[in-house]
Design an enzyme around this catalytic site. Sequence first.
Site, PDB file in Angstrom:
ATOM      1  CB  THR A 137      42.070  -5.043  58.059  1.00  0.00           C
ATOM      2  OG1 THR A 137      42.545  -5.191  59.399  1.00  0.00           O
ATOM      3  CG2 THR A 137      41.330  -3.704  58.000  1.00  0.00           C
ATOM      4  CG  ASP A 138      41.874  -8.336  62.415  1.00  0.00           C
ATOM      5  OD1 ASP A 138      42.501  -7.324  62.023  1.00  0.00           O
ATOM      6  OD2 ASP A 138      42.380  -9.163  63.204  1.00  0.00           O
ATOM      7  CD  GLU A 139      44.424  -3.043  62.169  1.00  0.00           C
ATOM      8  OE1 GLU A 139      44.382  -1.847  62.453  1.00  0.00           O
ATOM      9  OE2 GLU A 139      45.462  -3.649  61.843  1.00  0.00           O
ATOM     10  CE1 TYR A 172      44.629  -0.187  56.671  1.00  0.00           C
ATOM     11  CE2 TYR A 172      44.510  -1.219  58.837  1.00  0.00           C
ATOM     12  CZ  TYR A 172      44.594  -1.323  57.460  1.00  0.00           C
ATOM     13  OH  TYR A 172      44.625  -2.566  56.863  1.00  0.00           O
ATOM     14  CE  LYS A 176      41.347  -2.323  53.918  1.00  0.00           C
ATOM     15  NZ  LYS A 176      41.800  -2.542  52.500  1.00  0.00           N
TER      16      LYS A 176
HETATM   17  P1  NAD Z   1      51.196  -2.608  51.616  1.00  0.00           P
HETATM   18  O1  NAD Z   1      51.162  -1.258  52.237  1.00  0.00           O
HETATM   19  O2  NAD Z   1      52.404  -3.466  51.791  1.00  0.00           O
HETATM   20  O3  NAD Z   1      50.955  -2.487  50.035  1.00  0.00           O
HETATM   21  C1  NAD Z   1      49.996  -1.636  49.490  1.00  0.00           C
HETATM   22  C2  NAD Z   1      50.216  -1.574  47.987  1.00  0.00           C
HETATM   23  O4  NAD Z   1      49.206  -0.717  47.424  1.00  0.00           O
HETATM   24  C3  NAD Z   1      51.572  -0.958  47.577  1.00  0.00           C
HETATM   25  O5  NAD Z   1      52.155  -1.733  46.562  1.00  0.00           O
HETATM   26  C4  NAD Z   1      51.204   0.428  47.082  1.00  0.00           C
HETATM   27  O6  NAD Z   1      52.096   0.924  46.094  1.00  0.00           O
HETATM   28  C5  NAD Z   1      49.812   0.193  46.505  1.00  0.00           C
HETATM   29  N1  NAD Z   1      49.001   1.409  46.470  1.00  0.00           N
HETATM   30  C6  NAD Z   1      48.821   2.316  47.475  1.00  0.00           C
HETATM   31  N2  NAD Z   1      48.040   3.330  47.041  1.00  0.00           N
HETATM   32  C7  NAD Z   1      47.702   3.051  45.760  1.00  0.00           C
HETATM   33  C8  NAD Z   1      46.902   3.707  44.780  1.00  0.00           C
HETATM   34  N3  NAD Z   1      46.301   4.880  45.050  1.00  0.00           N
HETATM   35  N4  NAD Z   1      46.747   3.134  43.569  1.00  0.00           N
HETATM   36  C9  NAD Z   1      47.383   1.958  43.283  1.00  0.00           C
HETATM   37  N5  NAD Z   1      48.158   1.293  44.162  1.00  0.00           N
HETATM   38  C10 NAD Z   1      48.320   1.833  45.382  1.00  0.00           C
HETATM   39  O7  NAD Z   1      49.872  -3.338  52.155  1.00  0.00           O
HETATM   40  P2  NAD Z   1      49.641  -4.850  52.574  1.00  0.00           P
HETATM   41  O8  NAD Z   1      50.071  -5.041  53.972  1.00  0.00           O
HETATM   42  O9  NAD Z   1      50.157  -5.749  51.516  1.00  0.00           O
HETATM   43  O10 NAD Z   1      48.044  -4.894  52.564  1.00  0.00           O
HETATM   44  C11 NAD Z   1      47.339  -5.175  51.362  1.00  0.00           C
HETATM   45  C12 NAD Z   1      45.846  -5.140  51.648  1.00  0.00           C
HETATM   46  O11 NAD Z   1      45.518  -6.103  52.641  1.00  0.00           O
HETATM   47  C13 NAD Z   1      45.368  -3.784  52.175  1.00  0.00           C
HETATM   48  O12 NAD Z   1      44.106  -3.524  51.625  1.00  0.00           O
HETATM   49  C14 NAD Z   1      45.259  -4.009  53.682  1.00  0.00           C
HETATM   50  O13 NAD Z   1      44.267  -3.173  54.246  1.00  0.00           O
HETATM   51  C15 NAD Z   1      44.846  -5.469  53.733  1.00  0.00           C
HETATM   52  N6  NAD Z   1      45.244  -6.201  54.951  1.00  0.00           N
HETATM   53  C16 NAD Z   1      46.540  -6.166  55.389  1.00  0.00           C
HETATM   54  C17 NAD Z   1      46.900  -6.893  56.517  1.00  0.00           C
HETATM   55  C18 NAD Z   1      48.327  -6.906  57.017  1.00  0.00           C
HETATM   56  O14 NAD Z   1      48.593  -7.471  58.082  1.00  0.00           O
HETATM   57  N7  NAD Z   1      49.295  -6.345  56.290  1.00  0.00           N
HETATM   58  C19 NAD Z   1      45.938  -7.654  57.193  1.00  0.00           C
HETATM   59  C20 NAD Z   1      44.632  -7.664  56.704  1.00  0.00           C
HETATM   60  C21 NAD Z   1      44.296  -6.954  55.571  1.00  0.00           C
HETATM   61  P1  TYD Z   2      51.682  -3.284  63.252  1.00  0.00           P
HETATM   62  O1  TYD Z   2      52.664  -4.225  62.655  1.00  0.00           O
HETATM   63  O2  TYD Z   2      51.827  -1.811  62.968  1.00  0.00           O
HETATM   64  O3  TYD Z   2      50.216  -3.795  62.860  1.00  0.00           O
HETATM   65  P2  TYD Z   2      48.766  -3.290  63.382  1.00  0.00           P
HETATM   66  O4  TYD Z   2      48.891  -1.996  64.061  1.00  0.00           O
HETATM   67  O5  TYD Z   2      48.007  -3.202  62.094  1.00  0.00           O
HETATM   68  O6  TYD Z   2      48.262  -4.396  64.281  1.00  0.00           O
HETATM   69  O7  TYD Z   2      51.728  -3.441  64.823  1.00  0.00           O
HETATM   70  C1  TYD Z   2      51.495  -4.702  65.455  1.00  0.00           C
HETATM   71  C2  TYD Z   2      51.444  -4.465  66.948  1.00  0.00           C
HETATM   72  O8  TYD Z   2      52.758  -4.045  67.378  1.00  0.00           O
HETATM   73  C3  TYD Z   2      50.501  -3.338  67.365  1.00  0.00           C
HETATM   74  O9  TYD Z   2      49.890  -3.679  68.605  1.00  0.00           O
HETATM   75  C4  TYD Z   2      51.413  -2.127  67.541  1.00  0.00           C
HETATM   76  C5  TYD Z   2      52.715  -2.762  68.006  1.00  0.00           C
HETATM   77  N1  TYD Z   2      53.940  -2.042  67.601  1.00  0.00           N
HETATM   78  C6  TYD Z   2      54.901  -1.694  68.563  1.00  0.00           C
HETATM   79  O10 TYD Z   2      54.739  -1.979  69.767  1.00  0.00           O
HETATM   80  N2  TYD Z   2      56.029  -1.034  68.146  1.00  0.00           N
HETATM   81  C7  TYD Z   2      56.247  -0.701  66.840  1.00  0.00           C
HETATM   82  O11 TYD Z   2      57.281  -0.079  66.524  1.00  0.00           O
HETATM   83  C8  TYD Z   2      55.258  -1.081  65.871  1.00  0.00           C
HETATM   84  C9  TYD Z   2      55.441  -0.737  64.418  1.00  0.00           C
HETATM   85  C10 TYD Z   2      54.124  -1.756  66.290  1.00  0.00           C
END
Ligand code: NAD
Ligand code: TYD
Length: 366
Positions: A137-139, A172, A176
Amino acid sequence: MNFKRNILITGGAGFIGSHVVRRMVTRYPDYRIINFDKLTYAGNLANLQEVEEAPNYCFVKGDICDFEQVVSVMQQYAVDGVIHLAAESHVDRSIKDPFTFARTNVLGTLTLLEAARRTWKATAEGFAGKRFYHISTDEVYGALELQAERAEAPYGEALFEETTRYNPHSPYSASKASSDHFVRAYHDTYGLPTIVTNCSNNYGPYQFPEKLIPLFIHNIRHRKPLPVYGRGENVRDWLYVEDHAAAIDLIFHQGKLAETYNIGGCNEWRNIDLVRLLVKTVDRLLGNPEGTSDHLITFVTDRAGHDLRYAIDASKLQRELGWQPSLQFEEGIERTVRWYLEHEEWLESITSGEYEKYYEEMYANR
Ligand code: NAD
Ligand code: TYD
């Protein structure tokens, strides 16, 4: 059947993972795609109904922290590529329960790396032709400043580059960041063929409704308050999830080993502006007069350590591999809102029971 490649996708039942699995299963019938997922609260096999019968798809329920199981699956399926998405992914949960994040994101990634190293080393070709691709992630880069608004760069000129110093603020992002360091260490120490990508916020179908966009669509529909943290001035760079899946496909096949690529939408939005766009879009698609749901917007206590601004410079990926986002944000949001409104049963199935209890507790103190 003999497959050309055997690819283990971890976290394939989650939000981004399910898009990656669907894409790889359909685009590459000569690859076997093994979805390895623990099915935590965030994992849902209903996300994969379209491909569950495909002859080149299989699901294994398992935990990435279970070394024996990971090794046994890698051997059984002769895995030659790993696309690692499994993680705990929600910042608010990491603030309440950081240990689970360290376990899954740090120890889980380390377990997978070591399992891949040992399994691949024992094959006749060793690491040749193998690939371990870690999705991050970019975080990990921390937060950018918010600058005075200007037409060319409304929220500031600085962007996260691949060389930006890591500076995570939440449990988080710290977990990462740590996992990214382990991946690079496995390349530098053992020569494991790795790639890391760092992507901005994703949105689209199948996202668990604890994240901003699906949560707010759900709440608008059910006339529940929309809890905007702080003053809603935080900025995020949003990317449509299918564009992320396309980037992952491209980088898995053509990315240079040991490299890092940033992936982003070049699409910065202040939370409050995004929430207003969501309210307007949901009201319009539900046939409500404009302004019907404006009163649901509720400013609540800010998230602890809330990063002010994320924005990605994805020019390396564009220059070297020709990737760019395909969708304009307004179109992506329209598609996303329609999808959630048309898939009420999907949302209902996961917004009842345990999740509902967790959500109520989470917001009881705000
Ligand atoms: P998500 O939370 O929707 O899905 C995570 C998946 O991992 C689930 O299916 C869960 O069952 C599985 N999982 C969790 N713990 C596990 C374990 N111990 N063993 C096997 N499986 C396990 O997450 P997402 O939003 O789809 O993100 C996927 C990846 O992309 C993550 O690594 C996240 O850090 C990264 N990412 C997400 C975003 C975003 O905006 N959602 C952006 C950048 C990077
Ligand atoms: P989120 O979807 O949790 O992603 P991330 O924290 O990984 O960026 O949140 C996106 C943005 O929205 C973040 O600045 C937090 C804000 N947010 C709210 O203001 N209210 C909410 O209920 C949630 C879940 C997020």
